[in-house]
Design a protein around this motif. Structure first.
Motif, PDB file in Angstrom:
ATOM      1  N   VAL A  42       0.934  -1.016  -0.216  1.00  0.00           N
ATOM      2  CA  VAL A  42      -0.082  -0.047  -0.008  1.00  0.00           C
ATOM      3  C   VAL A  42       0.738   1.278   0.045  1.00  0.00           C
ATOM      4  CG1 VAL A  42      -1.757   1.079   1.127  1.00  0.00           C
ATOM      5  CG2 VAL A  42      -1.611  -1.259   1.147  1.00  0.00           C
ATOM      6  N   VAL A  43       0.841   2.271  -0.871  1.00  0.00           N
ATOM      7  CA  VAL A  43       1.502   3.398  -0.980  1.00  0.00           C
ATOM      8  C   VAL A  43       0.758   4.445  -0.976  1.00  0.00           C
ATOM      9  CG1 VAL A  43       2.861   4.697  -2.445  1.00  0.00           C
ATOM     10  CG2 VAL A  43       2.870   2.197  -2.643  1.00  0.00           C
ATOM     11  N   SER A  44       0.887   5.270   0.143  1.00  0.00           N
ATOM     12  CA  SER A  44      -0.136   6.515   0.526  1.00  0.00           C
ATOM     13  C   SER A  44       0.279   7.671  -0.286  1.00  0.00           C
ATOM     14  CB  SER A  44      -0.071   6.782   2.074  1.00  0.00           C
ATOM     15  OG  SER A  44      -0.182   5.541   2.710  1.00  0.00           O
ATOM     16  N   SER A  45       1.472   7.911  -0.546  1.00  0.00           N
ATOM     17  CA  SER A  45       1.820   9.063  -1.131  1.00  0.00           C
ATOM     18  C   SER A  45       2.879   9.049  -2.291  1.00  0.00           C
ATOM     19  CB  SER A  45       2.458  10.032  -0.020  1.00  0.00           C
ATOM     20  OG  SER A  45       3.802   9.668   0.380  1.00  0.00           O
ATOM     21  N   ARG A  46       3.220   9.982  -3.062  1.00  0.00           N
ATOM     22  CA  ARG A  46       4.171   9.917  -4.353  1.00  0.00           C
ATOM     23  C   ARG A  46       5.405  10.056  -3.573  1.00  0.00           C
ATOM     24  NH1 ARG A  46       0.410  14.096  -5.760  1.00  0.00           N
ATOM     25  NH2 ARG A  46      -0.164  13.067  -7.806  1.00  0.00           N
ATOM     26  N   GLU A  47       5.718  10.573  -2.799  1.00  0.00           N
ATOM     27  CA  GLU A  47       7.091  10.549  -2.289  1.00  0.00           C
ATOM     28  C   GLU A  47       7.524   9.154  -1.946  1.00  0.00           C
ATOM     29  OE1 GLU A  47       4.819  12.896  -0.907  1.00  0.00           O
ATOM     30  OE2 GLU A  47       5.430  14.181  -2.083  1.00  0.00           O
ATOM     31  N   ARG A  86      -4.305   9.694  -5.641  1.00  0.00           N
ATOM     32  CA  ARG A  86      -4.556   9.856  -6.977  1.00  0.00           C
ATOM     33  C   ARG A  86      -3.267  10.090  -7.786  1.00  0.00           C
ATOM     34  NH1 ARG A  86      -9.553  11.326  -9.024  1.00  0.00           N
ATOM     35  NH2 ARG A  86     -10.026  12.180  -7.013  1.00  0.00           N
ATOM     36  N   PRO A  87      -2.732   9.122  -8.672  1.00  0.00           N
ATOM     37  CA  PRO A  87      -1.598   8.976  -9.450  1.00  0.00           C
ATOM     38  C   PRO A  87      -1.538  10.101 -10.430  1.00  0.00           C
ATOM     39  CG  PRO A  87      -2.363   6.954  -9.992  1.00  0.00           C
ATOM     40  CD  PRO A  87      -3.375   8.056  -8.855  1.00  0.00           C
ATOM     41  N   SER A  88      -0.475  10.597 -10.756  1.00  0.00           N
ATOM     42  CA  SER A  88      -0.365  11.316 -12.189  1.00  0.00           C
ATOM     43  C   SER A  88       0.360  10.264 -13.158  1.00  0.00           C
ATOM     44  CB  SER A  88       0.439  12.566 -12.062  1.00  0.00           C
ATOM     45  OG  SER A  88       1.814  12.029 -11.907  1.00  0.00           O
ATOM     46  N   ASN A  89       0.667  10.553 -14.540  1.00  0.00           N
ATOM     47  CA  ASN A  89       1.371   9.739 -15.378  1.00  0.00           C
ATOM     48  C   ASN A  89       2.855   9.453 -14.694  1.00  0.00           C
ATOM     49  OD1 ASN A  89      -0.919   9.673 -16.846  1.00  0.00           O
ATOM     50  ND2 ASN A  89      -0.190  10.915 -18.746  1.00  0.00           N
ATOM     51  N   LYS A  90       3.466  10.595 -14.400  1.00  0.00           N
ATOM     52  CA  LYS A  90       4.987  10.813 -13.842  1.00  0.00           C
ATOM     53  C   LYS A  90       4.740   9.778 -12.653  1.00  0.00           C
ATOM     54  CE  LYS A  90       7.901  13.893 -12.034  1.00  0.00           C
ATOM     55  NZ  LYS A  90       8.204  15.379 -11.623  1.00  0.00           N
ATOM     56  N   ASP A  91       3.821   9.808 -11.994  1.00  0.00           N
ATOM     57  CA  ASP A  91       3.698   8.954 -10.494  1.00  0.00           C
ATOM     58  C   ASP A  91       4.024   7.514 -11.086  1.00  0.00           C
ATOM     59  OD1 ASP A  91       3.702  10.880  -8.840  1.00  0.00           O
ATOM     60  OD2 ASP A  91       1.403  11.008  -8.968  1.00  0.00           O
ATOM     61  N   ILE A  92       2.838   6.931 -12.114  1.00  0.00           N
ATOM     62  CA  ILE A  92       2.874   5.460 -12.670  1.00  0.00           C
ATOM     63  C   ILE A  92       4.268   5.227 -13.214  1.00  0.00           C
ATOM     64  CG2 ILE A  92       1.920   4.082 -14.287  1.00  0.00           C
ATOM     65  CD1 ILE A  92      -0.608   5.465 -13.242  1.00  0.00           C
ATOM     66  N   PHE A  93       4.783   6.352 -13.974  1.00  0.00           N
ATOM     67  CA  PHE A  93       6.362   5.779 -14.610  1.00  0.00           C
ATOM     68  C   PHE A  93       7.111   5.638 -13.706  1.00  0.00           C
ATOM     69  CE2 PHE A  93       4.566   8.320 -18.755  1.00  0.00           C
ATOM     70  CZ  PHE A  93       4.518   7.112 -19.389  1.00  0.00           C
TER      71      PHE A  93
END
Length: 135
Positions: A5-10, A27-34
């Motif tokens: 479980v990942v709670s934040s982009r950091e 809510r992930p952005s494209n950059k987060d998924i990459f």
């Protein structure tokens, strides 16, 4: 079976590179998924809550398909991140899936029954079913 479980982009860049199933609780952005795919090259499943699934771009969906990474809708019911960073799917649920498969039940019936009893999303049950039959 464990879901990270990942709670934040950091948090993405601190993940173990061997993670296979990841639930993004933001809510992930494209950059987060990459970034997630770069950090965890062995990832097989990315799970998002229903409300966040609608915001994933079509280009990311196509990219994940090309990488053979499943994008599933679902939640980790009752999980507290402050206690454990993993949501564990109990061995009894996995055993139930195996037994139902051995009894000759079809995949749709297994997904429906197990998801109702275990609060797992039917798509996640389908993933477990496909992994267990591959073993």
């Amino acid at each position: 079976m464990r879901i990270r479980v990942v709670s934040s982009r950091e948090e993405i860049f601190t993940l173990n590179p061997n993670e296979r199933i990841v639930h993004l609780a933001f809510r992930p952005s494209n950059k987060d998924i990459f970034g997630l795919i770069e950090t965890c090259p062995k990832v097989e499943v990315i799970q998002l809550p229903k409300s966040y699934m609608r915001t994933v771009s079509r280009s990311i969906e196509m990219f994940l398909q090309m990488q053979r990474i499943q994008l599933l809708e679902g939640d980790v019911w009752g999980h507290r991140k402050d206690i454990n960073e993993y949501f564990t799917i109990s061995s009894s649920v996995i055993e139930k899936i195996k037994v139902m498969k051995a009894e000759g039940k079809d995949a749709e019936e297994i997904e429906k029954k197990v998801s109702r009893e275990s609060k797992l999303n039917p798509a996640m049950v389908g993933y477990i079913l496909s992994k267990e039959t591959a073993v």
